[in-house]
Design an enzyme around this catalytic site. Structure first.
Site, PDB file in Angstrom:
ATOM      1  N   TYR A 700       0.758  -1.106   0.132  1.00 35.53           N
ATOM      2  CA  TYR A 700       0.013  -0.014  -0.207  1.00 35.53           C
ATOM      3  C   TYR A 700       0.817   1.354   0.080  1.00 35.53           C
ATOM      4  CZ  TYR A 700      -4.212  -2.825   0.757  1.00 35.53           C
ATOM      5  OH  TYR A 700      -5.123  -3.591   0.872  1.00 35.53           O
ATOM      6  N   LEU A 701       1.943   1.069   0.388  1.00 25.94           N
ATOM      7  CA  LEU A 701       2.749   2.363   0.594  1.00 25.94           C
ATOM      8  C   LEU A 701       3.696   2.803  -0.590  1.00 25.94           C
ATOM      9  CD1 LEU A 701       3.617   1.859   4.274  1.00 25.94           C
ATOM     10  CD2 LEU A 701       1.949   3.384   3.194  1.00 25.94           C
TER      11      LEU A 701
END
Length: 742
Positions: A700-701
């Site tokens: 997600y990052l």
DNA sequence: ATCGATACTTAGCATTGGGGTT
DNA sequence: AACCCCAATGCTAAGTATCGAT
């Protein structure tokens, strides 16, 4: 959560109308009808489900989630035991790698290979070019080049840096190995995923090895010799004996049913009750076996390791468009007993052994096709370059398709990953507009639009998953946003001093509990009341909405926008904000890393990424504390010495004592630093007890945020990303500068 | 609209490996 | 050398998303 949201919160609605709700009421009932039947069925499982294990300990957050009780205890282990035995087999010819004629050349213009970089001193590239022009079979030279490549790949991962350096100079071969920067090349625009693909096919699970005859099975107290087929399945159960789920009714029932299918008629007539089966000798045997494996000598272990490496070199790579790329999962899943997560209706079923005739191979027409094991055939060989998989088969539990695909470090995965973050960044540009729109839609006359708008608000604000429909009875009962049911939320006009509180309590992906109490805007609250009116607890909250409808709408708001983009966006923007907020420029490196981890943690909490507290958690905390105490003692000793040295120096005033003071001062400082490092580590570990950082970091990052942060603060990127992660994010490491903004 | 098939991403836990400690 | 420990890796289940047929 992402600071972005806060602004919304404050614009709390201007005059929500309590009522406009009512006029729309009517519409929804009929839709609901469809699922009544299934609702009934759901009931059963649900009830047994619903008591969550109560986890008291949640510290820094009000959210608490724990895998639902039924699932929690047993969920973990179960499967893969059997694979311990494997390894040895499956040998095939030794000739390594891809000797075949490679690449087809047909596609000339081919964007992929156009090396735009002048900087190409890389050998790979050179090879490519050669191969490229001379569409032929490999020549000896090519082969050599290939081989070198293999070595490189191999050496790199394991060799330490120094070694590499040494190697590097001894042969020129080193530098050409320079990593391929696929991100500097054009991407295909025709929907094709590759032009050339060659691989060696999958590695099958080792065949079953019957138990030695001294290991007995007993039925109803009497020894009984099982046929190999029945025995194999019995061993799957035996290996799991000490796990709780072998005591579960569903598990036992499913297992027994499938086991009986493997029995011959005599066995079938004799063995009619699982409770009368005694698998203990088998279980003991396997325990002993794994002990034996552990106590193998160095040489034996080394040999196994080498064998593994050989297999990896042969089967673990493919050639895709002139590059040798790592395959993620080249071993076929071994047979065993299925154990889904949570309260899975199919737990205990037999997961069948996969044979060559189950396998579909995907590769280039003009590649050297993988050979099925002697005497066998593939199910099919196809040449579909619109997909990325190399091998597929259909699994027998859910009937879903499984694939062998490339490693995250591969071009094909990397491009997609990069693109994912670019989509999230595009969302950043228009998220305000979208938020305004859904807030507006809370007032819509149409029920479906209100539902859509409220659901989207949850997805955005709480980073909920989309919530696709699932087939009833085929899987554990879990939900996401669109599939929330009335029973999953509780409304309180006022709670703990806050107005309009929604309490979420449901099982999400992997049966991880999501629990959260959230104050929402009045309008949302009123809408929820409306959605829940005249519904049963097990009715859908958003009965006029599903993920397809939602995504269609999102698509209209922004190209490429789907529900999950919000998760990516909110995760990444939260990291960026938290880093900005938490990083202190005067902190030392360990403290900065703690800040990073805290920012990461904020994201993990937002996304509800949990883990069971490690079994050894308490102990390891204790160990750390012991170290800290020892370090403290050491520190006070050092301080005392320093003091006396100083006193000494005052009197003597000679060079030597002065020196000594300096040394001691240094020592104190060093120890203080070490102590501080340990304390930071303890804090970090404690805070991380039940939070999993890996999932968000990996999925997600936007890695460029982290890379930029490292550059800005002089933190070595190795402190944030380990080797595997650096390989996956090579594109980001290469391209992100310290001023990168998500 | 719904379904089933397909492909690909995301997820947590189990096991391993290798460095540090005794 | 045996042991211990935790980070890294392996494994595969469980999601999301889309498409084409009905």
């Amino acid at each position: 959560m992402s600071g972005d949201h806060f602004q919304n919160e404050n614009q709390v609605d201007c005059g929500s109308r309590v009522n406009d709700s009512h006029k729309h009421r009517d519409k929804h009932k009929e839709h609901k009808l469809k699922d009544h039947k299934k609702d009934k069925e759901r009931d059963k499982s649900k009830h047994s489900n619903n008591d969550y294990k109560d986890s008291s300990d949640k510290k820094h957050r009000e959210k608490e989630k724990i895998r639902h009780k039924d699932g929690s205890a047993d969920k973990h282990k179960e499967k893969r035991k059997e694979e311990k035995i494997k390894d040895g087999k499956i040998k095939k010819e030794k000739e390594n790698g891809f000797g075949s004629s490679m690449h087809v050349k047909s596609e000339p213009e081919d964007l992929y290979h156009a090396p735009k970089h002048e900087k190409s001193l890389k050998r790979e590239r050179d090879d490519d070019d050669v191969e490229f022009k001379s569409k032929k079979i490999k020549t000896e030279d090519d082969k050599k080049a290939k081989k070198r490549k293999h070595e490189d790949v191999k050496v790199k991962p394991k060799g330490k840096v120094k070694k590499e350096v040494a190697d590097g100079k001894k042969k020129a071969k080193k530098e050409p190995e320079e990593k391929w920067k696929w991100w500097e090349e054009e991407r295909a625009t025709d929907g094709s995923k590759w032009k050339f693909l060659e691989h060696k096919g999958p590695v099958f699970a080792p065949p079953y090895e019957p138990l030695p005859s001294r290991v007995k099975f007993y039925y109803d107290g009497k020894q009984m010799k099982l046929s190999p087929e029945a025995e194999e399945v019995a061993t799957f159960f035996a290996k799991m004996l000490d796990h709780e789920y072998t005591t579960k009714d569903i598990f036992r029932k499913n297992f027994f049913k499938d086991w009986r299918k493997e029995m011959n008629s005599e066995e079938k007539s004799k063995i009619t009750d699982l409770n009368k089966c005694d698998f203990n000798e088998m279980a003991e045997f396997f325990k002993a076996q794994s002990e034996a494996r552990k106590s193998k000598t160095k040489e034996e272990k080394l040999k196994l390791k080498e064998e593994n490496e050989r297999l990896l070199q042969e089967y673990g790579f493919c050639i895709m468009d002139n590059h040798r790329e790592r395959i993620a999962n080249f071993r076929i899943e071994p047979p065993g007993l299925f154990r889904g997560r949570g309260d899975h209706p199919k737990m205990g079923m037999l997961k069948r052994r996969i044979r060559p005739k189950d396998i579909i191979i995907n590769c280039s027409k003009d590649s050297k096709h993988p050979e099925p094991p002697p005497g066998t055939k593939w199910k099919e060989v196809r040449h579909d370059n619109k997909v990325t998989w190399l091998v597929s088969w259909t699994e027998n539990i859910q009937g879903s398709i499984k694939y062998i695909m490339l490693n995250p470090s591969s071009r094909i995965k990397g491009e997609k990953d990069w693109q994912k973050y670019e989509t999230a960044r595009r969302l950043k540009k228009c998220v305000d507009r979208i938020r305004n729109q859904y807030r507006d839609d809370w007032k819509s006359k149409e029920m479906r639009i209100r539902q859509r708008a409220v659901a989207l608000y949850f997805i955005d604000k709480l980073a909920l998953r989309a919530g696709n429909e699932k087939e009833e009875g085929e899987t554990a009962d879990t939900v996401g946003c669109c599939s929330l049911r009335v029973e999953h939320i509780k409304l309180s006009p006022e709670k703990d001093g806050q107005e309009f509180v929604v309490e979420f309590d449901f099982l999400g992906k992997d049966s991880i509990r999501y629990y959260n109490q959230v104050p929402v805007e009045k309008r949302v609250f009123k809408n929820l009341q409306l959605f829940m009116e005249n519904k049963e607890p097990d009715d859908d909250l958003f009965d006029r909405l599903n993920t397809t409808v939602l995504n269609k709408h999102l698509q209209e708001l922004m190209e490429g926008l789907t529900a999950k983009v919000f998760r990516t966006y909110n995760a990444s923007i939260t990291l960026q904000q938290q880093l900005k907020q938490l990083t202190n420029s005067e902190d030392n490196i360990p403290a900065k890393i703690l800040s990073y981890n805290r920012a990461n943690r904020a994201v993990a909490i937002l996304c509800n990424h949990q883990r069971a507290a490690p079994k050894t958690f308490e102990k390891s905390m204790q160990n750390l504390q012991t170290k800290i105490d020892a370090k403290k003692d050491q520190l006070s000793d050092a301080k005392r010495e320093l003091k006396s040295a100083k006193a000494d120096a005052k009197v003597r005033r000679d060079e030597k004592t002065k020196k000594s003071v300096e040394t001691k001062k240094k020592a104190v400082e060093r120890i203080e630093e070490q102590l501080m490092k340990l304390e930071v580590q303890a804090t970090d570990r404690e805070e991380n007890k039940q939070i999993a950082l890996g999932t968000s970091k990996l999925n997600y990052l936007d890695p460029r945020i982290s890379v930029a942060w490292c550059k800005k603060w002089g933190v070595p990127v190795e402190k944030i990303y380990n080797k595997t992660q650096r390989e996956k994010f090579a594109w980001a490491l290469d391209m992100a500068e310290e001023d990168y903004e998500f």
